[in-house]
Design a protein around this motif. Structure first.
Motif, PDB file in Angstrom:
ATOM      1  N   ALA A 144       0.842  -1.201   0.000  1.00  0.00           N
ATOM      2  CA  ALA A 144       0.000   0.000   0.000  1.00  0.00           C
ATOM      3  C   ALA A 144       0.877   1.250   0.000  1.00  0.00           C
ATOM      4  N   ALA A 145       1.941   1.238   0.780  1.00  0.00           N
ATOM      5  CA  ALA A 145       2.826   2.404   0.837  1.00  0.00           C
ATOM      6  C   ALA A 145       3.595   2.553  -0.474  1.00  0.00           C
ATOM      7  N   MET A 146       3.979   1.411  -1.066  1.00  0.00           N
ATOM      8  CA  MET A 146       4.634   1.452  -2.382  1.00  0.00           C
ATOM      9  C   MET A 146       3.696   2.108  -3.390  1.00  0.00           C
ATOM     10  N   THR A 150      -6.227   7.454  -6.535  1.00  0.00           N
ATOM     11  CA  THR A 150      -6.857   6.756  -5.423  1.00  0.00           C
ATOM     12  C   THR A 150      -7.277   7.766  -4.367  1.00  0.00           C
ATOM     13  N   TYR A 151      -8.385   7.487  -3.733  1.00  0.00           N
ATOM     14  CA  TYR A 151      -8.859   8.350  -2.647  1.00  0.00           C
ATOM     15  C   TYR A 151      -8.223   7.903  -1.332  1.00  0.00           C
ATOM     16  N   TYR A 152      -8.199   6.590  -1.113  1.00  0.00           N
ATOM     17  CA  TYR A 152      -7.683   6.052   0.153  1.00  0.00           C
ATOM     18  C   TYR A 152      -6.229   6.437   0.368  1.00  0.00           C
ATOM     19  N   LEU A 153      -5.452   6.393  -0.709  1.00  0.00           N
ATOM     20  CA  LEU A 153      -4.016   6.654  -0.590  1.00  0.00           C
ATOM     21  C   LEU A 153      -3.623   8.018  -1.160  1.00  0.00           C
ATOM     22  N   ASP A 154      -4.580   8.942  -1.251  1.00  0.00           N
ATOM     23  CA  ASP A 154      -4.266  10.301  -1.689  1.00  0.00           C
ATOM     24  C   ASP A 154      -3.568  11.001  -0.524  1.00  0.00           C
ATOM     25  N   MET A 155      -2.283  11.243  -0.682  1.00  0.00           N
ATOM     26  CA  MET A 155      -1.492  11.762   0.435  1.00  0.00           C
ATOM     27  C   MET A 155      -1.835  13.209   0.787  1.00  0.00           C
ATOM     28  N   SER A 156      -2.470  13.964  -0.114  1.00  0.00           N
ATOM     29  CA  SER A 156      -2.914  15.314   0.266  1.00  0.00           C
ATOM     30  C   SER A 156      -4.023  15.196   1.305  1.00  0.00           C
ATOM     31  N   LEU A 157      -4.928  14.239   1.100  1.00  0.00           N
ATOM     32  CA  LEU A 157      -6.031  14.048   2.059  1.00  0.00           C
ATOM     33  C   LEU A 157      -5.495  13.480   3.370  1.00  0.00           C
ATOM     34  N   LYS A 189      -7.676  -2.801 -16.835  1.00  0.00           N
ATOM     35  CA  LYS A 189      -7.151  -3.280 -15.552  1.00  0.00           C
ATOM     36  C   LYS A 189      -7.749  -2.477 -14.407  1.00  0.00           C
ATOM     37  N   VAL A 190      -7.915  -3.108 -13.279  1.00  0.00           N
ATOM     38  CA  VAL A 190      -8.327  -2.391 -12.078  1.00  0.00           C
ATOM     39  C   VAL A 190      -7.255  -1.318 -11.821  1.00  0.00           C
ATOM     40  N   PRO A 191      -7.661  -0.062 -11.523  1.00  0.00           N
ATOM     41  CA  PRO A 191      -6.655   1.007 -11.435  1.00  0.00           C
ATOM     42  C   PRO A 191      -5.740   0.947 -10.207  1.00  0.00           C
ATOM     43  N   THR A 192      -5.897  -0.042  -9.360  1.00  0.00           N
ATOM     44  CA  THR A 192      -5.013  -0.186  -8.216  1.00  0.00           C
ATOM     45  C   THR A 192      -4.458  -1.597  -8.184  1.00  0.00           C
ATOM     46  N   TYR A 193      -3.209  -1.719  -7.761  1.00  0.00           N
ATOM     47  CA  TYR A 193      -2.595  -3.039  -7.618  1.00  0.00           C
ATOM     48  C   TYR A 193      -2.918  -3.594  -6.229  1.00  0.00           C
ATOM     49  N   TYR A 194      -2.781  -2.745  -5.212  1.00  0.00           N
ATOM     50  CA  TYR A 194      -2.983  -3.182  -3.828  1.00  0.00           C
ATOM     51  C   TYR A 194      -4.390  -3.717  -3.615  1.00  0.00           C
ATOM     52  N   LEU A 195      -5.370  -3.056  -4.230  1.00  0.00           N
ATOM     53  CA  LEU A 195      -6.761  -3.441  -4.004  1.00  0.00           C
ATOM     54  C   LEU A 195      -7.367  -4.139  -5.222  1.00  0.00           C
ATOM     55  N   ASP A 196      -6.525  -4.711  -6.084  1.00  0.00           N
ATOM     56  CA  ASP A 196      -7.029  -5.491  -7.214  1.00  0.00           C
ATOM     57  C   ASP A 196      -7.515  -6.832  -6.667  1.00  0.00           C
ATOM     58  N   MET A 197      -8.825  -7.013  -6.671  1.00  0.00           N
ATOM     59  CA  MET A 197      -9.394  -8.187  -6.011  1.00  0.00           C
ATOM     60  C   MET A 197      -9.104  -9.491  -6.758  1.00  0.00           C
ATOM     61  N   SER A 198      -8.720  -9.434  -8.036  1.00  0.00           N
ATOM     62  CA  SER A 198      -8.314 -10.676  -8.719  1.00  0.00           C
ATOM     63  C   SER A 198      -7.011 -11.173  -8.106  1.00  0.00           C
ATOM     64  N   LEU A 199      -6.098 -10.238  -7.830  1.00  0.00           N
ATOM     65  CA  LEU A 199      -4.815 -10.623  -7.231  1.00  0.00           C
ATOM     66  C   LEU A 199      -5.016 -11.068  -5.784  1.00  0.00           C
ATOM     67  N   VAL A 200      -5.872 -10.363  -5.067  1.00  0.00           N
ATOM     68  CA  VAL A 200      -6.148 -10.738  -3.676  1.00  0.00           C
ATOM     69  C   VAL A 200      -6.797 -12.130  -3.641  1.00  0.00           C
ATOM     70  N   ALA A 201      -7.651 -12.403  -4.626  1.00  0.00           N
ATOM     71  CA  ALA A 201      -8.299 -13.721  -4.691  1.00  0.00           C
ATOM     72  C   ALA A 201      -7.266 -14.827  -4.896  1.00  0.00           C
ATOM     73  N   SER A 202      -6.230 -14.565  -5.712  1.00  0.00           N
ATOM     74  CA  SER A 202      -5.193 -15.586  -5.923  1.00  0.00           C
ATOM     75  C   SER A 202      -4.474 -15.904  -4.617  1.00  0.00           C
ATOM     76  N   TYR A 203      -4.378 -14.911  -3.747  1.00  0.00           N
ATOM     77  CA  TYR A 203      -3.734 -15.123  -2.451  1.00  0.00           C
ATOM     78  C   TYR A 203      -4.695 -15.816  -1.480  1.00  0.00           C
ATOM     79  N   LEU A 204      -5.918 -15.305  -1.385  1.00  0.00           N
ATOM     80  CA  LEU A 204      -6.805 -15.776  -0.319  1.00  0.00           C
ATOM     81  C   LEU A 204      -7.722 -16.929  -0.717  1.00  0.00           C
TER      82      LEU A 204
END
Lengths: 391, 391
Positions: A81-83, A236-243, B233-248
Motif C-alpha cells: 500500500a505504501a509502495m 486513489t482516494y484512500y491513498l491520496d497523500m494530500s487528504l 485493468k483495475v486502477p489499483t494493484y494493492y486493491l485489485d481483487m483478482s490478485l487478492v483472490a489468488s492469495y486468499l
C-alpha cells in the motif's frame, strides 16, 4: 424480523496459532513489548491523545530514517500500500518512471507504475546484483525520467543497493528519487536526507519487529512540491497523500485535523513502540547487532557447505539468500524446518523460486540464540534429505 | 560507517493512552477477548496454519453477513479501503455509477467513483432520510447505471435504508447492487443474499467490537463475473481483487496461494475473534440486544429533553444522531464528556456539523451499564452548559 437463510454459524475451535520462530523474509516475531502495546486502551482516531501518539510516532520515524521530512507517517495498509501510495502520488499519466529491476520488488514497482498510466522504463540487471552509479547515470541521461525508483534492500534477492551519489545525480537531472527501504529500515544503515532521497516507504514486520498492518512513508520537500502541483487528481482516494496530510498534519498548515479514514489505532501503538525500542537501542548499535549476528550465521552456513547468493560486499545483513545445493529439494527442507522444528524460512520468489532459501535475522530475531537454533535445524534437515552425512 | 546527521532520538514518555468509553461513531471499545487475540503467536502470511485461520474467518464472515459468497474476505486496510476496492473493481471508466447521497458516506462513494473515471450520478436526498423503492426504481429506469451503491447504515446521519425489493429491481435493470454495511454489520439485521446484494463492505471497529485496521468485503457471483470480464485493468494493484483472490482463495481455482501482500496477521486474529464472538451470541440475539439498549438510551434522552434526528422507523439502533438543542454549544458538551468523564461521543460530519451529536452503542458497548453512564454524563454536561437546571 426477516428469517436467517443461513441459521447455523460454522463451528471452529478457538484461535490457537502454533509456535513459530519466524526467520523468513518477514513477518518476523514481533518484540514482546510491541505485542503488549497492541492491547493498550483504545482511543478514537480524532482524540487529541491519539493525535499526540501519532505525532510522536512521526518524530520517532524521522529519527529512524534519518530524515527531517515533515510528512513522515505510517500508511494504513501493508508495505505494498505504501509502495502504491508513493508511485500513485508522485507520478502523473504519461510521465517517465525509471525503475531498477534487479528483483521481485523492482518489478512490482513497475507494475504499479503501469496501473497509474506512467511510462515505465525498466532498468534490468540480474537478480542478486546491484546497479553502479555509472549505470544509473547513463539511464538518467538517456531517458530523463520524472521519477527514479530503486530498491535499497531487495527482499527477493538479499542484495543491498549502494546509495552514494545517486541523489546528487537525480537532482542534476531534475528527477525525484524514490527508495524502497522495506527490509533495511532500522536493520542496516539508511540515511535518507544524506542520500537526498525524495520519497521512501518501508515495512513494519521486518527489522522493526512489529506485526504487519501499517507501512512507513515519507515525502521530502521536492516530493511535496510535485504533489501540490499535480495537474491530475491522484487516482486513489484512500491513498491520496494530500487528504492523508490534512488528517495527520493538519489542514493547509493549520492544526485542524480533517477526517479522512479511521486510522488502525492499535497498529499505530505497535508501530510507535517498535520505533521507540529501536531508538532506545540507538541506530548504530542496532545496525552493528544485525551485522554481528548475520556474520555468525554466514560462518555457520559455510560449515554446513552452504553458500549465500549475493557477494559479501552487497549482501544484506537482515536477509540472506542461500543457494539451494544441487540435488536438494528446497521445498522439502522448508517443510522439515516448519513441521518438525516450528521454524519458518522462505523459499525463492519469482526468478529465484526453487533456487534459494531466504533467511531473515531481523530486529528482535537478530540474536545469537536464534542463529544457533537456525543452524542446528538446518543441519538436521540437510541430514534428513541426505545432503549432509548423518553420524 | 556514515555518520548520523540526526544523532539524537526524540525523547517521549512510554505509551500510555488515557481511559476512554468510546460511544462515538467508531471505533468503539474492542471486546476484551478480541484484544487478547491481537497478541496471539505471530505466523507467516503463507503459513498453512495462518491460511486456515483466514479460511475460518471467511466462513464466519459469511454467516455474519448471511451470504454464501465464496469471495468474502477482510481487506488489508480500513473501511475506506474496502469502499474503494468495491468501486474500483466493479466499475470501468465511463460506466454509470448511481449513488444514493443522503449522507457523508454516499458522497464519499461518489468521490471515489470519480477517481476511477466512472460517470457518477448522484441521487440526492436530505441527510437523515432514506430512499423509497419508487425513487430508486425511477432513477434506475432513467439512468440505466452499471452499478447502484447505497449506504445501509449512514454513519453520518444515523438513518437505516430499507432494503426490501431493491435487489430485484437491480437485477431487472441488469445493474449491480453495492451496499455499505459499515455501521450495520452484526448490529442490525443484514441479509445480503436475501436482499440480492452483489457486493458489500463493512468496518470492524463498529458493531463487531474489533479495532480498526481491516475491512470485510464480499463479492457475489455477478460481481465476480463483472470483475473477470473487465476490459481495463483495475486502477489499483494493492486493491485489485483478482490478485487478492489468488492469495486468499487460490490461483485459478487451485489451492495454490500466490503472494500478493503481507496480510496484517494480528488484525486477522482480532477480526476472526470478533466474528467468533458474534457467532457465539447468535445474530438474532445480537440484533435484539442492540435494539433493547438503543431504546433504553432513547427513553433516557427524552427525559433529558433531547431528540433524535431520524424518525424511529428508520433510526439505526447502533448509532443515534441527537439534535443539539438551540443555544447549546455542541462542541463544549463533547469536550466536557471527553475531558471530565473520559467518554467519547461524535460531533456532526459534513452538513450536520454543529447540528448533531453522534452516539454509538455498538457491539461490546451495547450494554445497559454503558447507557446509564452515558445518560448520567450527558445530564451533567447539559447542566454545566446551562441547558438543564442544576438542583
Amino acid at each position: 424480523m426477516e428469517k436467517l437463510v443461513y441459521p447455523k454459524p460454522p463451528s471452529f475451535a478457538p484461535l490457537d496459532p502454533p509456535p513459530r520462530l519466524l526467520c523468513g523474509p518477514g513477518p518476523c516475531n514481533p518484540h514482546p513489548r510491541v505485542v503488549q502495546a497492541l492491547s493498550a486502551t483504545e482511543l478514537g482516531h480524532l482524540d487529541p491523545s491519539f493525535l499526540k501518539i501519532m505525532d510522536e510516532t512521526k518524530e520517532l520515524l524521522k529519527y529512524i530514517w534519518q530524515t527531517n521530512n515533515e510528512f513522515t507517517i505510517p500508511v494504513s495498509g501493508t508495505g505494498t500500500a505504501a509502495m502504491e501510495a508513493c508511485v500513485f502520488n508522485l507520478l502523473e499519466p504519461g510521465e517517465k518512471f525509471l525503475v531498477g529491476c534487479n528483483g521481485y520488488f523492482g518489478q512490482r514497482l513497475g507494475q504499479i507504475g503501469e496501473r497509474c498510466g506512467a511510462n515505465v522504463i525498466r532498468m534490468e540487471k540480474p537478480w542478486g546484483t546491484v546497479f553502479s552509479l555509472e549505470e544509473i547515470g547513463e539511464q538518467l541521461e538517456k531517458h530523463r525520467p520524472q521519477v527514479l525508483a530503486l530498491v535499497h534492500a531487495e527482499t527477493s534477492t538479499g542484495a543491498c543497493q549502494p546509495m552514494q551519489g545517486i541523489g546528487e545525480l537525480c537532482r542534476k537531472y531534475n528527477c525525484l528519487l524514490l527508495l524502497d527501504t522495506v527490509t533495511s529500515i532500522s536493520g542496516i544503515p539508511v540515511h535518507l536526507d544524506n542520500w537526498k532521497v525524495d520519497a521512501a516507504y518501508a515495512g513494519t514486520q521486518k527489522c522493526l519487529s512489529c506485526p504487519p498492518g501499517m507501512a512507513p512513508l515519507t515525502f521530502g520537500p521536492r516530493a511535496m512540491e510535485k504533489l501540490k502541483n499535480r495537474k491530475t487528481k491522484v487516482p486513489t482516494y484512500y491513498l491520496d497523500m494530500s487528504l492523508v496530510a490534512s488528517y495527520l498534519l493538519g489542514e493547509n498548515g493549520t492544526s485542524k485535523r480533517s477526517y479522512h479514514h479511521t486510522a488502525p489505532i492499535n497498529m499505530c501503538y505497535a508501530v510507535r513502540e517498535s520505533l521507540y525500542i529501536a531508538a532506545e537501542e540507538g541506530l548504530e548499535k542496532r545496525w552493528e547487532r544485525h551485522r554481528r549476528n548475520a556474520e555468525m550465521f554466514w560462518n555457520g552456513l559455510k560449515q554446513l557447505g552452504l553458500e549465500p547468493l549475493v557477494d559479501k560486499e552487497h549482501r544484506l545483513t537482515s536477509l540472506t539468500t542461500i543457494k539451494i545445493p544441487q540435488g536438494v529439494d528446497g521445498k522439502e527442507v522448508v517443510s522439515i524446518l516448519l513441521n518438525e522444528y516450528n521454524i519458518e524460512v522462505g523459499g525463492g520468489l519469482g526468478e529465484l523460486a526453487g533456487k534459494v532459501w531466504r533467511v531473515g535475522l531481523m530486529g528482535y530475531n537478530s540474536r545469537p540464540d536464534v542463529v544457533l537454533t537456525l543452524l542446528a535445524a538446518f543441519e538436521r534437515a540437510l541430514k534428513k534429505v541426505g545432503y549432509l552425512q548423518s553420524q
